[in-house]
Motif scaffolding. Structure first.
Motif, PDB file in Angstrom:
ATOM      1  N   TYR A 279       0.729  -1.204  -0.116  1.00 11.98           N
ATOM      2  CA  TYR A 279      -0.112   0.103   0.004  1.00 11.98           C
ATOM      3  C   TYR A 279       0.714   1.269   0.059  1.00 11.98           C
ATOM      4  O   TYR A 279       1.994   1.187   0.502  1.00 11.98           O
TER       5      TYR A 279
ATOM      6  N   GLN B 248       0.527   5.306   1.177  1.00  8.57           N
ATOM      7  CA  GLN B 248      -0.254   6.200   1.882  1.00  8.57           C
ATOM      8  C   GLN B 248       0.085   7.821   1.705  1.00  8.57           C
ATOM      9  O   GLN B 248       1.266   7.970   1.877  1.00  8.57           O
TER      10      GLN B 248
ATOM     11  N   GLY C 123      -4.399  12.762   3.393  1.00  6.97           N
ATOM     12  CA  GLY C 123      -5.743  13.164   3.316  1.00  6.97           C
ATOM     13  C   GLY C 123      -6.293  12.037   2.279  1.00  6.97           C
ATOM     14  O   GLY C 123      -7.500  12.212   1.847  1.00  6.97           O
ATOM     15  N   MET C 124      -5.656  10.876   1.906  1.00 13.16           N
ATOM     16  CA  MET C 124      -6.226   9.874   1.067  1.00 13.16           C
ATOM     17  C   MET C 124      -6.094   8.416   1.731  1.00 13.16           C
ATOM     18  O   MET C 124      -6.472   7.465   0.972  1.00 13.16           O
ATOM     19  N   GLY C 125      -5.657   8.266   2.840  1.00 12.38           N
ATOM     20  CA  GLY C 125      -5.611   6.966   3.310  1.00 12.38           C
ATOM     21  C   GLY C 125      -4.676   6.114   2.625  1.00 12.38           C
ATOM     22  O   GLY C 125      -3.491   6.681   2.262  1.00 12.38           O
ATOM     23  N   LEU C 126      -4.874   4.985   2.648  1.00 16.35           N
ATOM     24  CA  LEU C 126      -4.318   3.746   2.077  1.00 16.35           C
ATOM     25  C   LEU C 126      -4.574   3.331   0.804  1.00 16.35           C
ATOM     26  O   LEU C 126      -5.971   3.157   0.757  1.00 16.35           O
TER      27      LEU C 126
ATOM     28  N   LEU D 113      -4.100   0.482  -2.223  1.00 17.50           N
ATOM     29  CA  LEU D 113      -3.558  -0.645  -2.644  1.00 17.50           C
ATOM     30  C   LEU D 113      -2.911  -0.676  -3.972  1.00 17.50           C
ATOM     31  O   LEU D 113      -3.219  -0.307  -5.051  1.00 17.50           O
TER      32      LEU D 113
ATOM     33  N   PHE E  51       3.689   0.832   2.736  1.00 21.77           N
ATOM     34  CA  PHE E  51       3.416   0.094   3.881  1.00 21.77           C
ATOM     35  C   PHE E  51       3.414  -1.560   3.105  1.00 21.77           C
ATOM     36  O   PHE E  51       2.572  -1.650   2.114  1.00 21.77           O
TER      37      PHE E  51
ATOM     38  N   PHE F 110       0.824  -5.174   9.390  1.00 18.35           N
ATOM     39  CA  PHE F 110       1.672  -3.953   8.733  1.00 18.35           C
ATOM     40  C   PHE F 110       2.815  -4.218   9.129  1.00 18.35           C
ATOM     41  O   PHE F 110       3.245  -4.190  10.368  1.00 18.35           O
TER      42      PHE F 110
ATOM     43  N   SER G 134       6.375  -1.455   9.309  1.00 19.33           N
ATOM     44  CA  SER G 134       6.339  -0.067   9.837  1.00 19.33           C
ATOM     45  C   SER G 134       6.514   0.911   9.001  1.00 19.33           C
ATOM     46  O   SER G 134       6.776   2.088   9.442  1.00 19.33           O
TER      47      SER G 134
END
Lengths: 115, 115
Positions: free
Chosen positions: A35, A37, A40-43, A45, A90, A106, A108
């Motif tokens: 993923y 990150q 403002g957009m989260g994660l 895929l 991530f 997850f 780190s």
């Protein structure tokens, strides 16, 4: 300690350079994920591997390639880095087919800056 | 298409009080999983709680509970007796019932716990 290990933790690249992000898990999980990150957009895929020997595209695969080296390792490669790939990456893992029940474990994270 | 919406960019709560973080989702799949993850300032992603779409009862994990209202397509996280260590970013996520290989995340809510 059991878990998901990502290397490196930080990286600065120049535009056009290539690099590989490494991920290894010792939880005997079948499925692994990458993923990114962004604020403002989260994660989102990038790619996933449902099981050893298989890989599939996620939501934002362009500019990336992956390799499921064995059951433990899943690497993410940037062939020609672009500033738009500046992000925190991530890696995660889960038991095959149970990601709907037990969530992911997850790593780190890797903070990548492309200048 | 699946979608997760978290409408609260930031929330403040007094220590020892309860707080609710909102999450709404959209999916046409009959089987799905809903999750909450915590991301402290150190950056790691920590799985908190899971709710299955067919579960009749709301999920609880210690001080965390998930208020699941299927008809409203909401999956709010309730944290009881807030602690200073609860200050973090919280992400709502959803995965499909076909193995959970493609989990999508909301944009997150930053929670600040005041002493």
């Amino acid at each position: 300690n059991a878990g998901v290990t990502q290397t490196p933790k930080f990286q600065v690249l120049k535009t056009g350079q290539s690099m590989t992000l490494q991920c290894a898990q010792d939880m005997n999980h079948n499925s692994m994920y990458w993923y990114r990150q962004d604020p403002g957009m989260g994660l989102r895929l990038i790619y996933y591997s449902a099981s050893e020997g298989t890989t599939d595209k996620g939501e934002v695969p362009n500019g990336y390639n992956v390799s499921r080296l064995n059951k433990r390792e899943f690497s993410l490669r940037l062939e020609s880095a672009a500033p738009s790939q500046t992000s925190v990456y991530f890696c995660a893992s889960s038991e095959a087919g149970t990601g709907v029940y037990y969530g992911y474990t997850f790593g780190s994270g890797t903070r990548l800056t492309v200048v | 298409a699946q979608k997760i919406t978290q409408t609260q960019p930031g929330m403040f709560v007094q220590e020892k009080e309860a707080v609710t973080l909102d999450c709404t989702y959209d999916t046409s799949d009959p089987s799905y999983g809903l999750f909450w993850y915590k991301q402290p300032s150190s950056g790691e992603m920590i799985f908190l709680i899971y709710q299955g779409s067919y579960d009749q009862q709301n999920a609880t994990e210690g001080r965390y509970s998930l208020n699941f209202q299927k008809a409203r397509k909401s999956a709010n996280l309730v944290i009881s007796a807030s602690q200073l260590g609860d200050s973090a970013m919280y992400f709502c996520a959803m995965s499909r019932g076909d193995g959970g290989f493609k989990t999508i995340f909301g944009a997150g809510t930053r929670l600040f716990v005041k002493a």
